[in-house]
Design an enzyme around this catalytic site. Structure first.
Site, PDB file in Angstrom:
ATOM      1  N   ALA A 216      -8.477   4.873 -13.461  1.00 46.79           N
ATOM      2  CA  ALA A 216      -8.394   4.571 -12.022  1.00 46.79           C
ATOM      3  C   ALA A 216      -7.179   3.706 -11.725  1.00 46.79           C
ATOM      4  O   ALA A 216      -6.676   3.691 -10.604  1.00 46.79           O
ATOM      5  CB  ALA A 216      -9.675   3.871 -11.557  1.00 46.79           C
TER       6      ALA A 216
ATOM      7  N   LYS B  79     -14.251  -3.686   2.016  1.00 48.36           N
ATOM      8  CA  LYS B  79     -15.032  -2.448   1.852  1.00 48.36           C
ATOM      9  C   LYS B  79     -16.532  -2.672   2.008  1.00 48.36           C
ATOM     10  O   LYS B  79     -17.250  -1.819   2.518  1.00 48.36           O
ATOM     11  CB  LYS B  79     -14.768  -1.845   0.468  1.00 48.36           C
ATOM     12  CG  LYS B  79     -13.425  -1.161   0.328  1.00 48.36           C
ATOM     13  CD  LYS B  79     -13.338  -0.510  -1.056  1.00 48.36           C
ATOM     14  CE  LYS B  79     -12.029   0.210  -1.250  1.00 48.36           C
ATOM     15  NZ  LYS B  79     -12.010   0.995  -2.498  1.00 48.36           N
TER      16      LYS B  79
ATOM     17  N   GLY C  50     -16.715   0.189 -16.521  1.00 44.30           N
ATOM     18  CA  GLY C  50     -16.544  -0.619 -15.317  1.00 44.30           C
ATOM     19  C   GLY C  50     -17.664  -0.362 -14.339  1.00 44.30           C
ATOM     20  O   GLY C  50     -18.120   0.784 -14.187  1.00 44.30           O
TER      21      GLY C  50
ATOM     22  N   GLY D 117      -4.162   7.520 -12.607  1.00 41.68           N
ATOM     23  CA  GLY D 117      -4.859   6.968 -11.447  1.00 41.68           C
ATOM     24  C   GLY D 117      -4.340   7.446 -10.105  1.00 41.68           C
ATOM     25  O   GLY D 117      -5.030   7.316  -9.089  1.00 41.68           O
TER      26      GLY D 117
ATOM     27  N   SER E  31     -25.179  -6.743 -18.056  1.00 42.37           N
ATOM     28  CA  SER E  31     -26.292  -6.702 -17.093  1.00 42.37           C
ATOM     29  C   SER E  31     -25.892  -5.947 -15.821  1.00 42.37           C
ATOM     30  O   SER E  31     -26.724  -5.269 -15.203  1.00 42.37           O
ATOM     31  CB  SER E  31     -26.745  -8.125 -16.751  1.00 42.37           C
ATOM     32  OG  SER E  31     -25.663  -8.857 -16.206  1.00 42.37           O
TER      33      SER E  31
ATOM     34  N   SER F 175       0.816  -1.209   0.000  1.00 47.69           N
ATOM     35  CA  SER F 175       0.000   0.000   0.000  1.00 47.69           C
ATOM     36  C   SER F 175       0.857   1.269   0.000  1.00 47.69           C
ATOM     37  O   SER F 175       1.888   1.351   0.673  1.00 47.69           O
ATOM     38  CB  SER F 175      -0.906   0.023   1.226  1.00 47.69           C
ATOM     39  OG  SER F 175      -1.544   1.275   1.303  1.00 47.69           O
TER      40      SER F 175
ATOM     41  N   GLY G  22     -16.448  -1.916  -7.790  1.00 47.12           N
ATOM     42  CA  GLY G  22     -16.390  -0.960  -6.678  1.00 47.12           C
ATOM     43  C   GLY G  22     -16.035   0.445  -7.129  1.00 47.12           C
ATOM     44  O   GLY G  22     -16.711   1.418  -6.773  1.00 47.12           O
TER      45      GLY G  22
ATOM     46  N   ASP H  99     -13.740   7.540  -2.246  1.00 45.91           N
ATOM     47  CA  ASP H  99     -13.356   7.300  -3.646  1.00 45.91           C
ATOM     48  C   ASP H  99     -14.153   8.208  -4.588  1.00 45.91           C
ATOM     49  O   ASP H  99     -13.628   8.683  -5.596  1.00 45.91           O
ATOM     50  CB  ASP H  99     -13.604   5.836  -4.044  1.00 45.91           C
ATOM     51  CG  ASP H  99     -12.520   4.904  -3.516  1.00 45.91           C
ATOM     52  OD1 ASP H  99     -11.403   5.382  -3.229  1.00 45.91           O
ATOM     53  OD2 ASP H  99     -12.795   3.694  -3.391  1.00 45.91           O
TER      54      ASP H  99
END
Ligand code: NAP
Length: 266
Positions: A210, A65, A124, A233, A151, A14, A127, A100
């Site tokens: 992103a 999340k 996309g 991103g 869908s 991270s 999330g 976000d």
């Protein structure tokens, strides 16, 4: 000392610790940011434990999340998105937020995008796509959502005010009159690939990715080649962190210091 942190699994790579600690140092705060990697079945205990130990705030990442949503008092936006990425322990009860969405909006505004009234195409519907779509629509953009699994795009579009859902085969048509295109898929991370055909891009677009590893994705190279404005991103990553710092501390975050700490590691 105030303790902040990141809850996820894995979190070893991270970029949040150096980015947040740059903010504390710049603001002169006695605070540190640490990573926590609980097992998935220990997430409730982890949140209770953090609260009991006086942790001031937590960011939340994959795969927690959604799990965290019902463990904290999530705000309306986080509920609609279906994910919490920031927990604030500053009040009587832990509250859940999703930065976000605001992070994506600030990344675009930083590149002179007027979101209110813009025609935006979000590619996309996972999330990131959910957060970006709700954020854009709430800020006055008209949102078209295109997804590999069509869908899922229709399902999300039914929840996002004014949005429409599409398959990826509609991208050329959707982008012809669009102002903003955003890749919210993971395409471009593992391989030099893009979810948007290069020939669908044009010079009047602002193209945001992103994906931040790599920073220069094929999509952004294709965008630059047609004279479109590119937003990598790291801008969204930066501003979701900026939003978290501001939520937790009530102070204006030192954006430049956080950006420098982030980009020096990408
Ligand atoms: P996610 O929930 O797993 O969603 C993945 C999305 O990518 C889905 O829409 C999926 O479509 C699509 N997808 C996956 N493989 C594809 C392929 N080969 N072709 C076309 N579409 C494909 O993931 P996420 O959390 O939304 O994250 C997506 C990306 O955003 C990741 O790269 C992540 O690192 C990045 N991200 C960045 C930030 C930031 O701050 N910069 C924040 C959050 C996420 P289907 O529905 O058809 O499977």
């Amino acid at each position: 000392m105030d303790v902040y942190g990141l809850l996820g699994n894995p979190v070893g790579h991270s970029l949040s610790p150096p980015m947040h600690e740059a903010a504390y140092d710049e603001l002169g705060l006695d605070a540190r940011y640490v990573t926590f990697e609980p097992d998935r079945d220990a997430i409730d205990a982890a949140i209770d434990g953090a609260e009991a130990l006086g942790v001031a705030g937590l960011n939340v990442t994959i795969p927690f999340k959604r799990d965290v949503l019902d463990r904290v008092a999530a705000d309306d936006l986080a509920r609609r998105i279906g994910a919490v990425n920031t927990i604030d322990f500053g009040g009587e009860t832990p509250t859940g937020h999703n930065t976000d969405a605001a992070g994506a909006l600030r990344a675009l505004r930083d590149h002179d995008v007027a979101i209110d009234g813009a025609d935006a195409v979000v590619v996309g519907a996972g999330g990131a796509g959910r957060a970006i779509s709700f954020g854009l629509a709430d800020a006055g953009a008209t949102v078209a959502i295109a997804n590999r699994t069509e869908s899922t795009a229709h399902d999300l579009a039914a929840e996002v005010p004014g949005a429409t859902g599409h398959g990826l085969d509609s991208l050329a048509t959707l982008l012809a009159d669009a102002d903003v295109a955003i890749n919210a898929t993971s395409v471009g991370m593992e391989e030099d690939a893009t979810p948007i055909p290069a020939e669908a891009l044009h010079g009047d677009l602002v193209v945001m990715d992103a994906v931040y590893r790599p920073l220069e994705t094929r999509l952004l190279r294709d965008a630059a080649a047609v004279g479109a404005t590119s937003v990598d991103g790291a801008w969204m990553l930066l501003y979701q962190g900026v939003e978290a710092v501001e939520l937790w501390t009530g102070l204006d975050a030192p954006v430049d210091a956080m950006n420098a700490a982030l980009r020096s590691r990408l």
